[in-house]
Motif scaffolding. Sequence first.
Motif, PDB file in Angstrom:
ATOM      1  N   ASP A   3       4.409 -14.241  11.023  1.00  0.00           N
ATOM      2  CA  ASP A   3       3.642 -13.066  10.648  1.00  0.00           C
ATOM      3  C   ASP A   3       4.271 -12.352   9.464  1.00  0.00           C
ATOM      4  N   ASP A   4       5.149 -13.028   8.730  1.00  0.00           N
ATOM      5  CA  ASP A   4       5.709 -12.444   7.520  1.00  0.00           C
ATOM      6  C   ASP A   4       4.672 -12.530   6.426  1.00  0.00           C
ATOM      7  N   THR A   5       4.420 -11.412   5.728  1.00  0.00           N
ATOM      8  CA  THR A   5       3.364 -11.372   4.730  1.00  0.00           C
ATOM      9  C   THR A   5       3.912 -10.989   3.382  1.00  0.00           C
ATOM     10  N   THR A   6       3.132 -11.276   2.363  1.00  0.00           N
ATOM     11  CA  THR A   6       3.520 -10.902   1.014  1.00  0.00           C
ATOM     12  C   THR A   6       2.603  -9.821   0.515  1.00  0.00           C
ATOM     13  N   VAL A   7       3.116  -8.965  -0.327  1.00  0.00           N
ATOM     14  CA  VAL A   7       2.336  -7.905  -0.933  1.00  0.00           C
ATOM     15  C   VAL A   7       2.567  -7.935  -2.425  1.00  0.00           C
ATOM     16  N   MET A  35      -9.170   0.743 -13.006  1.00  0.00           N
ATOM     17  CA  MET A  35      -7.896   0.639 -12.318  1.00  0.00           C
ATOM     18  C   MET A  35      -7.570   1.951 -11.607  1.00  0.00           C
ATOM     19  N   GLN A  36      -7.877   3.072 -12.255  1.00  0.00           N
ATOM     20  CA  GLN A  36      -7.616   4.372 -11.646  1.00  0.00           C
ATOM     21  C   GLN A  36      -8.459   4.580 -10.397  1.00  0.00           C
ATOM     22  N   THR A  37      -9.720   4.126 -10.456  1.00  0.00           N
ATOM     23  CA  THR A  37     -10.589   4.252  -9.287  1.00  0.00           C
ATOM     24  C   THR A  37     -10.083   3.397  -8.142  1.00  0.00           C
ATOM     25  N   ARG A  38      -9.682   2.170  -8.433  1.00  0.00           N
ATOM     26  CA  ARG A  38      -9.126   1.293  -7.400  1.00  0.00           C
ATOM     27  C   ARG A  38      -7.881   1.925  -6.777  1.00  0.00           C
ATOM     28  N   SER A  39      -7.031   2.478  -7.638  1.00  0.00           N
ATOM     29  CA  SER A  39      -5.798   3.102  -7.146  1.00  0.00           C
ATOM     30  C   SER A  39      -6.111   4.293  -6.258  1.00  0.00           C
ATOM     31  N   ARG A  40      -7.097   5.089  -6.670  1.00  0.00           N
ATOM     32  CA  ARG A  40      -7.458   6.260  -5.871  1.00  0.00           C
ATOM     33  C   ARG A  40      -8.030   5.844  -4.520  1.00  0.00           C
ATOM     34  N   LEU A  41      -8.888   4.841  -4.528  1.00  0.00           N
ATOM     35  CA  LEU A  41      -9.476   4.370  -3.271  1.00  0.00           C
ATOM     36  C   LEU A  41      -8.390   3.860  -2.320  1.00  0.00           C
ATOM     37  N   LEU A  42      -7.446   3.097  -2.857  1.00  0.00           N
ATOM     38  CA  LEU A  42      -6.375   2.575  -2.007  1.00  0.00           C
ATOM     39  C   LEU A  42      -5.500   3.700  -1.483  1.00  0.00           C
ATOM     40  N   SER A  43      -5.176   4.659  -2.346  1.00  0.00           N
ATOM     41  CA  SER A  43      -4.325   5.776  -1.936  1.00  0.00           C
ATOM     42  C   SER A  43      -4.982   6.581  -0.821  1.00  0.00           C
ATOM     43  N   VAL A  44      -6.267   6.881  -1.002  1.00  0.00           N
ATOM     44  CA  VAL A  44      -6.999   7.639   0.015  1.00  0.00           C
ATOM     45  C   VAL A  44      -7.087   6.851   1.315  1.00  0.00           C
ATOM     46  N   ALA A  45      -7.415   5.565   1.197  1.00  0.00           N
ATOM     47  CA  ALA A  45      -7.555   4.726   2.385  1.00  0.00           C
ATOM     48  C   ALA A  45      -6.240   4.630   3.150  1.00  0.00           C
ATOM     49  N   LEU A  46      -5.146   4.423   2.443  1.00  0.00           N
ATOM     50  CA  LEU A  46      -3.845   4.307   3.108  1.00  0.00           C
ATOM     51  C   LEU A  46      -3.482   5.586   3.837  1.00  0.00           C
ATOM     52  N   ARG A  47      -3.751   6.720   3.212  1.00  0.00           N
ATOM     53  CA  ARG A  47      -3.460   7.998   3.869  1.00  0.00           C
ATOM     54  C   ARG A  47      -4.264   8.126   5.159  1.00  0.00           C
ATOM     55  N   MET A  48      -5.534   7.799   5.091  1.00  0.00           N
ATOM     56  CA  MET A  48      -6.392   7.932   6.264  1.00  0.00           C
ATOM     57  C   MET A  48      -6.018   6.919   7.344  1.00  0.00           C
ATOM     58  N   PHE A  49      -5.705   5.697   6.916  1.00  0.00           N
ATOM     59  CA  PHE A  49      -5.289   4.674   7.885  1.00  0.00           C
ATOM     60  C   PHE A  49      -4.004   5.090   8.587  1.00  0.00           C
ATOM     61  N   SER A  50      -3.065   5.673   7.821  1.00  0.00           N
ATOM     62  CA  SER A  50      -1.782   6.082   8.393  1.00  0.00           C
ATOM     63  C   SER A  50      -1.967   7.208   9.400  1.00  0.00           C
ATOM     64  N   GLN A 143       1.343  -5.160   9.589  1.00  0.00           N
ATOM     65  CA  GLN A 143       2.086  -5.509  10.792  1.00  0.00           C
ATOM     66  C   GLN A 143       1.483  -4.858  12.040  1.00  0.00           C
ATOM     67  N   GLU A 144       0.900  -3.676  11.873  1.00  0.00           N
ATOM     68  CA  GLU A 144       0.438  -2.894  13.011  1.00  0.00           C
ATOM     69  C   GLU A 144      -1.031  -3.127  13.360  1.00  0.00           C
ATOM     70  N   THR A 145      -1.767  -3.852  12.519  1.00  0.00           N
ATOM     71  CA  THR A 145      -3.215  -3.979  12.699  1.00  0.00           C
ATOM     72  C   THR A 145      -3.612  -5.433  12.932  1.00  0.00           C
ATOM     73  N   PRO A 146      -4.027  -5.802  14.139  1.00  0.00           N
ATOM     74  CA  PRO A 146      -4.367  -7.195  14.437  1.00  0.00           C
ATOM     75  C   PRO A 146      -5.410  -7.801  13.503  1.00  0.00           C
ATOM     76  N   SER A 147      -6.443  -7.029  13.137  1.00  0.00           N
ATOM     77  CA  SER A 147      -7.483  -7.589  12.276  1.00  0.00           C
ATOM     78  C   SER A 147      -6.942  -7.931  10.891  1.00  0.00           C
ATOM     79  N   LEU A 148      -5.989  -7.152  10.408  1.00  0.00           N
ATOM     80  CA  LEU A 148      -5.385  -7.448   9.107  1.00  0.00           C
ATOM     81  C   LEU A 148      -4.452  -8.654   9.219  1.00  0.00           C
ATOM     82  N   LEU A 149      -3.707  -8.731  10.296  1.00  0.00           N
ATOM     83  CA  LEU A 149      -2.836  -9.889  10.499  1.00  0.00           C
ATOM     84  C   LEU A 149      -3.653 -11.179  10.567  1.00  0.00           C
ATOM     85  N   HIS A 150      -4.804 -11.102  11.204  1.00  0.00           N
ATOM     86  CA  HIS A 150      -5.682 -12.274  11.290  1.00  0.00           C
ATOM     87  C   HIS A 150      -6.112 -12.714   9.891  1.00  0.00           C
ATOM     88  N   ARG A 151      -6.424 -11.739   9.050  1.00  0.00           N
ATOM     89  CA  ARG A 151      -6.812 -12.044   7.666  1.00  0.00           C
ATOM     90  C   ARG A 151      -5.635 -12.672   6.915  1.00  0.00           C
TER      91      ARG A 151
END
Length: 235
Positions: A3-7, A35-50, A143-151
């Motif tokens: 289950d070791d992943t790369t980022v 690129m700025q929009t992608r970065s903003r979407l990821l930043s917002v999503a990560l905050r909400m996911f956390s 690591q904490e999300t089964p659906s992401l690990l499956h992907r």
Amino acid sequence: MTDDTTVSAADGPLAGGARADEVAEGMGLRERKKMQTRSRLLSVALRMFSERGFDKVSVAEIAAAADVSKMTVFNYFGSKEELICGPLEDHVGDVARTVRERRVGESASAAVHRAYLAALVAHDPSVGASDNPVALSVRRLMQETPSLLHRVYGLQYRALAELAEVLTEETGDPIGSRLAAGLLFEVRTTLIGENHRRAQGGASMEELVREGRETAERAFAMVEQGLGDYATRSG
């Protein structure tokens, strides 16, 4: 398969600091805005996911928090999972490409070893050599999300299959190629997972690279004792 992943932080949302600036400098206005929009979407999503957990946040909620439409999110990412795992797609063929493009007289093992060390020394996030907060957050979420690990497992399987295919094309030995690919892929994946563990534990990049090189030399030596000159390019 582990289950070791790369980022990867090489492109778009995961790029941080000076690297992000370098990427942006080579882009036109439209590309920079994307690129700025992608970065903003990821930043917002990560905050909400956390805050709430990956499975309890909808794409519509991410869009609202980022002040864009739901369709805009899907224009950048095909699914909620792709928000996190999308950058990994760009690295599925890394090991297969390394072996396919290796030098004459170089074995498959030596090529993967060389490329891994080069990425480690360059602090490449695709091998876990990054202390970028965004990259670390993505790693923890996976690591904490089964659906992401499956992907991630699916991407790992594709990467392994591509490597085995390259070796089979050269050697004509499908069984031996799958065995060799499994060994090479597993040692690299294990090393990357160890880099992530060190980074999350607060190791400095200098310390991570130093210890990572020592571990890699030992790990690849073990592999090379078994594979030897298997799949050495003859010219």
